[in-house]
Design a protein around this motif. Structure first.
Motif, PDB file in Angstrom:
ATOM      1  N   PHE A 174     -26.494  15.824 -22.998  1.00 50.49           N
ATOM      2  CA  PHE A 174     -26.754  14.768 -21.878  1.00 50.49           C
ATOM      3  C   PHE A 174     -27.102  13.629 -22.407  1.00 50.49           C
ATOM      4  CE2 PHE A 174     -30.392  17.284 -22.881  1.00 50.49           C
ATOM      5  CZ  PHE A 174     -31.611  16.589 -22.816  1.00 50.49           C
ATOM      6  N   ASP A 175     -27.065  12.599 -21.395  1.00 49.48           N
ATOM      7  CA  ASP A 175     -27.420  11.364 -21.725  1.00 49.48           C
ATOM      8  C   ASP A 175     -28.914  11.266 -21.365  1.00 49.48           C
ATOM      9  OD1 ASP A 175     -26.655   8.229 -21.590  1.00 49.48           O
ATOM     10  OD2 ASP A 175     -28.033   8.506 -19.837  1.00 49.48           O
ATOM     11  N   SER A 176     -29.534  10.579 -22.079  1.00 44.21           N
ATOM     12  CA  SER A 176     -31.045  10.411 -21.760  1.00 44.21           C
ATOM     13  C   SER A 176     -31.546  10.265 -20.378  1.00 44.21           C
ATOM     14  CB  SER A 176     -31.729   9.497 -22.658  1.00 44.21           C
ATOM     15  OG  SER A 176     -31.168   7.974 -22.637  1.00 44.21           O
ATOM     16  N   MET A 177     -30.854   9.317 -19.721  1.00 40.39           N
ATOM     17  CA  MET A 177     -31.233   9.103 -18.316  1.00 40.39           C
ATOM     18  C   MET A 177     -31.037  10.483 -17.245  1.00 40.39           C
ATOM     19  SD  MET A 177     -32.058   5.827 -18.114  1.00 40.39           S
ATOM     20  CE  MET A 177     -32.040   5.561 -16.398  1.00 40.39           C
ATOM     21  N   ASN A 178     -30.269  11.210 -17.904  1.00 33.13           N
ATOM     22  CA  ASN A 178     -30.247  12.378 -17.046  1.00 33.13           C
ATOM     23  C   ASN A 178     -31.034  13.595 -17.731  1.00 33.13           C
ATOM     24  OD1 ASN A 178     -28.212  11.861 -14.815  1.00 33.13           O
ATOM     25  ND2 ASN A 178     -26.825  11.625 -16.562  1.00 33.13           N
ATOM     26  N   SER A 179     -32.186  13.409 -17.964  1.00 37.06           N
ATOM     27  CA  SER A 179     -33.264  14.272 -18.653  1.00 37.06           C
ATOM     28  C   SER A 179     -33.500  15.566 -17.736  1.00 37.06           C
ATOM     29  CB  SER A 179     -34.433  13.495 -19.006  1.00 37.06           C
ATOM     30  OG  SER A 179     -34.951  13.028 -17.763  1.00 37.06           O
ATOM     31  N   TRP A 180     -33.297  15.564 -16.681  1.00 33.57           N
ATOM     32  CA  TRP A 180     -33.215  16.705 -15.573  1.00 33.57           C
ATOM     33  C   TRP A 180     -32.421  17.754 -16.259  1.00 33.57           C
ATOM     34  CZ3 TRP A 180     -28.562  18.111 -13.604  1.00 33.57           C
ATOM     35  CH2 TRP A 180     -27.788  17.119 -13.467  1.00 33.57           C
ATOM     36  N   ALA A 181     -31.109  17.432 -16.751  1.00 29.78           N
ATOM     37  CA  ALA A 181     -30.257  18.409 -17.271  1.00 29.78           C
ATOM     38  C   ALA A 181     -30.593  19.433 -18.397  1.00 29.78           C
ATOM     39  CB  ALA A 181     -28.882  17.617 -17.786  1.00 29.78           C
ATOM     40  N   ALA A 182     -32.000  18.814 -18.972  1.00 35.94           N
ATOM     41  CA  ALA A 182     -32.338  19.541 -20.210  1.00 35.94           C
ATOM     42  C   ALA A 182     -33.139  20.721 -19.362  1.00 35.94           C
ATOM     43  CB  ALA A 182     -33.490  18.937 -20.815  1.00 35.94           C
ATOM     44  N   ALA A 183     -33.813  20.872 -18.355  1.00 37.80           N
ATOM     45  CA  ALA A 183     -34.352  22.008 -17.748  1.00 37.80           C
ATOM     46  C   ALA A 183     -33.300  22.756 -17.183  1.00 37.80           C
ATOM     47  CB  ALA A 183     -35.239  21.373 -16.510  1.00 37.80           C
ATOM     48  N   ALA A 184     -32.302  22.288 -16.869  1.00 36.45           N
ATOM     49  CA  ALA A 184     -31.261  23.367 -16.424  1.00 36.45           C
ATOM     50  C   ALA A 184     -30.681  24.285 -17.718  1.00 36.45           C
ATOM     51  CB  ALA A 184     -30.195  22.618 -15.671  1.00 36.45           C
ATOM     52  N   ALA A 185     -30.439  23.427 -18.615  1.00 40.61           N
ATOM     53  CA  ALA A 185     -29.789  24.280 -19.780  1.00 40.61           C
ATOM     54  C   ALA A 185     -30.777  25.047 -20.477  1.00 40.61           C
ATOM     55  CB  ALA A 185     -29.659  22.877 -21.008  1.00 40.61           C
ATOM     56  N   LYS A 186     -32.076  24.725 -20.464  1.00 38.91           N
ATOM     57  CA  LYS A 186     -33.340  25.663 -20.790  1.00 38.91           C
ATOM     58  C   LYS A 186     -33.348  26.889 -20.432  1.00 38.91           C
ATOM     59  CE  LYS A 186     -37.791  25.485 -22.284  1.00 38.91           C
ATOM     60  NZ  LYS A 186     -39.360  24.836 -22.468  1.00 38.91           N
ATOM     61  N   ASP A 187     -33.229  26.646 -18.825  1.00 40.15           N
ATOM     62  CA  ASP A 187     -33.314  27.928 -17.948  1.00 40.15           C
ATOM     63  C   ASP A 187     -32.075  28.832 -18.084  1.00 40.15           C
ATOM     64  OD1 ASP A 187     -35.586  27.076 -16.938  1.00 40.15           O
ATOM     65  OD2 ASP A 187     -35.010  26.496 -14.922  1.00 40.15           O
ATOM     66  N   LEU A 188     -30.913  28.335 -18.535  1.00 28.82           N
ATOM     67  CA  LEU A 188     -29.766  29.048 -18.726  1.00 28.82           C
ATOM     68  C   LEU A 188     -29.569  29.413 -20.209  1.00 28.82           C
ATOM     69  CD1 LEU A 188     -27.194  26.864 -16.573  1.00 28.82           C
ATOM     70  CD2 LEU A 188     -28.336  29.362 -16.003  1.00 28.82           C
ATOM     71  N   GLU A 189     -30.444  28.978 -21.105  1.00 33.95           N
ATOM     72  CA  GLU A 189     -30.366  29.331 -22.355  1.00 33.95           C
ATOM     73  C   GLU A 189     -29.306  28.960 -23.225  1.00 33.95           C
ATOM     74  OE1 GLU A 189     -31.192  33.562 -22.660  1.00 33.95           O
ATOM     75  OE2 GLU A 189     -33.456  33.391 -22.431  1.00 33.95           O
ATOM     76  N   ILE A 190     -28.952  27.694 -22.903  1.00 33.31           N
ATOM     77  CA  ILE A 190     -27.736  27.042 -23.561  1.00 33.31           C
ATOM     78  C   ILE A 190     -28.262  25.760 -24.237  1.00 33.31           C
ATOM     79  CG2 ILE A 190     -25.531  25.463 -23.113  1.00 33.31           C
ATOM     80  CD1 ILE A 190     -25.624  26.772 -20.248  1.00 33.31           C
ATOM     81  N   PRO A 191     -27.953  25.964 -25.704  1.00 32.83           N
ATOM     82  CA  PRO A 191     -28.334  24.842 -26.595  1.00 32.83           C
ATOM     83  C   PRO A 191     -28.055  23.436 -26.001  1.00 32.83           C
ATOM     84  CG  PRO A 191     -27.043  26.533 -27.835  1.00 32.83           C
ATOM     85  CD  PRO A 191     -27.001  26.785 -26.616  1.00 32.83           C
ATOM     86  N   HIS A 192     -29.002  22.338 -26.136  1.00 32.17           N
ATOM     87  CA  HIS A 192     -28.894  21.024 -25.655  1.00 32.17           C
ATOM     88  C   HIS A 192     -29.291  20.117 -26.307  1.00 32.17           C
ATOM     89  CE1 HIS A 192     -32.412  22.736 -24.144  1.00 32.17           C
ATOM     90  NE2 HIS A 192     -33.073  21.766 -23.951  1.00 32.17           N
ATOM     91  N   LEU A 193     -28.440  19.045 -26.471  1.00 32.41           N
ATOM     92  CA  LEU A 193     -28.793  18.013 -27.205  1.00 32.41           C
ATOM     93  C   LEU A 193     -28.969  16.712 -26.443  1.00 32.41           C
ATOM     94  CD1 LEU A 193     -26.003  18.373 -30.130  1.00 32.41           C
ATOM     95  CD2 LEU A 193     -28.328  19.274 -30.098  1.00 32.41           C
ATOM     96  N   ILE A 194     -29.665  15.748 -26.739  1.00 31.96           N
ATOM     97  CA  ILE A 194     -29.973  14.462 -26.054  1.00 31.96           C
ATOM     98  C   ILE A 194     -29.284  13.208 -26.562  1.00 31.96           C
ATOM     99  CG2 ILE A 194     -32.286  14.024 -27.016  1.00 31.96           C
ATOM    100  CD1 ILE A 194     -33.288  12.693 -24.400  1.00 31.96           C
ATOM    101  N   PHE A 195     -28.585  12.696 -25.862  1.00 29.66           N
ATOM    102  CA  PHE A 195     -27.716  11.354 -26.466  1.00 29.66           C
ATOM    103  C   PHE A 195     -28.614  10.258 -26.053  1.00 29.66           C
ATOM    104  CE2 PHE A 195     -24.935   7.901 -25.600  1.00 29.66           C
ATOM    105  CZ  PHE A 195     -23.965   7.867 -26.838  1.00 29.66           C
ATOM    106  N   HIS A 196     -28.901   9.158 -27.082  1.00 30.57           N
ATOM    107  CA  HIS A 196     -29.602   8.093 -26.898  1.00 30.57           C
ATOM    108  C   HIS A 196     -28.424   6.897 -26.935  1.00 30.57           C
ATOM    109  CE1 HIS A 196     -33.403   9.512 -26.122  1.00 30.57           C
ATOM    110  NE2 HIS A 196     -33.530  10.456 -27.259  1.00 30.57           N
TER     111      HIS A 196
END
Length: 480
Positions: A107-129
């Motif tokens: 997910f793009d860093s401006m869409n940091s809210w997507a991290a919480a969704a990925a965490k709740d669904l237990e999906i690995p997530h990387l932040i793109f800067h």
């Protein structure tokens, strides 16, 4: 949802798909429409990329209909409501992901809210800067040191603490919107996303920012220190003319016509002037840029220019002046109204200089092309920091002399930020064939060669992309 963020994310999707990964690219309807030419080309190429739209909650956020990208926001007062609207996309995203969980989310860093969704669904997530690692490191050091709280004046110079080499800035150049009162929750969400991410992906390459990358890895903490990957320059991941001419948006002019014009010019004789998707100059500043280009043309007999002027479509007064200037400059100048095929222009042998707002996409495109820059940052964020990297660290640019963000200059009342004399002097310094100019050009070309090697098989960015894919798959297995 900004062109400077969207463009490299599309490039990244292409790279992953070309490596054999099934990719889903998620955005919103207006943004999909803006990159439709790219989508059409991808679909014809049979790359395994699926495009999905989420309805943007403009009504719920009190935004005008269709306001789905930063450059479509009609007023500065709506910038914060726009950022606050992004998390409202979360229910749609979770519904989609629940039906078909991926191995990983980037997910793009401006869409940091997507991290919480990925965490709740237990999906690995990387932040793109999208910005430079140099900017990311400076931001991290400023945050850790809290030095801005001790700086009284907006224009008092100070050294950013902890950098590998001294870099002096002013508070006005590095104070972001998220540092203002009322942005605390947004900033907390960003920091939480950085903390929960399994890794960080940056659009740069090791040979450009090696010492900075090493320092950044140490500063991110133990969890992320070995999971920071540079995968750029993404701008050179697609080399054919059609792809480059539609990168970001369809060009406002025929790419082949621009190429033919450049073909008629001598090597390193053309200055390309383009300030990205967000910068809008008042007429007074456009006139000063025009004066500066005229001054440079009178000093260098071999010089020509291409100038991208988005403002023409927004003002009859601007169009009237521009038409007269265009007639006067018809032999040695080309005016492009709207969106330009920037990478095509920069990679042409005739182009020897690039006047830029110092957005990282533009800087990295110039670096990859081996082109020297005239730097003119406009906005707080990464632009003034990027200028320091280009001019002071890499030494492949000349500053036009802008010291403060455009928002602090009385532009709307008609005052120009930079005078024509300073524009002309910077252009001449970059395009001059004397010793200083040639040394700068040699350094730029060496960086361009390193950039191309990084993206080829066996190169640093090529290998990092393979590592990202392997890491995502392994992390998914462990989490299951």
């Amino acid at each position: 949802m900004a062109q400077g963020h969207m463009i490299p994310m599309v490039d990244l999707a292409r790279l992953l798909a070309a490596a054999g990964v099934q990719v889903t690219f998620i955005t919103t309807p207006v943004n999909t429409a803006r990159i439709r030419p790219i989508i059409d080309r991808i679909e014809r190429s049979a790359l395994p990329i699926h495009f999905v739209d989420l309805r943007f909650p403009t009504a719920e956020a009190g935004l005008p209909d269709g306001c789905e990208n930063i450059d479509l926001i009609p007023s500065r007062n709506l910038f914060k409501p726009f950022i606050e609207a992004l998390p409202l996309l979360r229910p749609q995203l979770e519904l989609y992901l629940s039906a078909a969980p991926p191995d990983c989310i980037i997910f793009d860093s401006m869409n940091s809210w997507a991290a919480a969704a990925a965490k709740d669904l237990e999906i690995p997530h990387l932040i793109f800067h999208g910005p430079s690692c140099f900017y990311m490191l400076c931001s991290l050091l400023l945050e850790k040191s809290q030095i801005l709280k001790s700086i009284a004046g907006d224009f008092d110079p100070f050294l950013i603490p902890g950098l590998p080499e001294p870099v002096e800035v002013m508070k006005a150049q590095v104070t972001r919107a998220s540092d203002a009162p009322g942005w605390e929750k947004i900033k907390e969400r960003f920091l939480a996303a950085q903390e929960s991410a399994h890794g960080i992906v940056i659009n740069t390459f090791e040979e450009l920012e090696l010492s900075v990358l090493e320092k950044y890895k140490k500063e991110t903490g133990k969890k992320l220190s070995s999971n920071v990957w540079s995968i750029g320059p993404l701008s050179i991941s697609n080399a054919d003319v059609d792809s480059l001419s539609t990168r970001g948006e369809a060009s406002s002019t025929d790419a082949q016509w621009v190429i033919n014009w450049l073909d008629s010019k001598a090597p390193d004789s053309v200055m390309f002037v383009c300030f990205g998707s967000l910068v809008l100059n008042p007429l007074s500043q456009l006139i000063e840029i025009g004066r500066g280009l005229e001054h440079a043309l009178s000093s260098l007999s071999s010089l020509s220019f291409i100038w991208v002027v988005k403002e023409a479509a927004k003002s009859e007064e601007v169009e009237k002046w521009l038409s007269e200037f265009e007639k006067k400059m018809s032999v040695r100048g080309m005016i492009i109204r709207g969106w330009a095929p920037q990478v095509i222009v920069l990679t042409h042998v005739a182009v020897g200089g690039f006047m830029t707002h110092c957005g990282w996409n533009s800087v990295l495109e110039a670096v990859a092309a081996g082109v020297v820059m005239v730097t003119w940052p406009r906005y707080v964020g990464d632009q003034f920091i990027n200028e320091k990297l280009v001019v002071d660290v890499l030494k492949v640019g000349v500053s036009v002399g802008a010291k403060v963000p455009a928002s602090l200059v009385k532009e709307m009342s008609g005052e120009a930020q930079v005078k024509g004399e300073d524009v002309g002097k910077a252009v001449v310094r970059v395009m001059d064939g004397e010793r200083e100019g040639e040394e700068r050009r040699t350094r730029a070309r060496e960086l361009g060669e390193k950039a191309r090697k990084a993206m080829k098989e066996g190169g640093s960015s090529f290998e990092n992309l393979k590592e990202i894919i392997q890491f995502a798959r392994q992390t998914k297995i462990v989490m299951e």
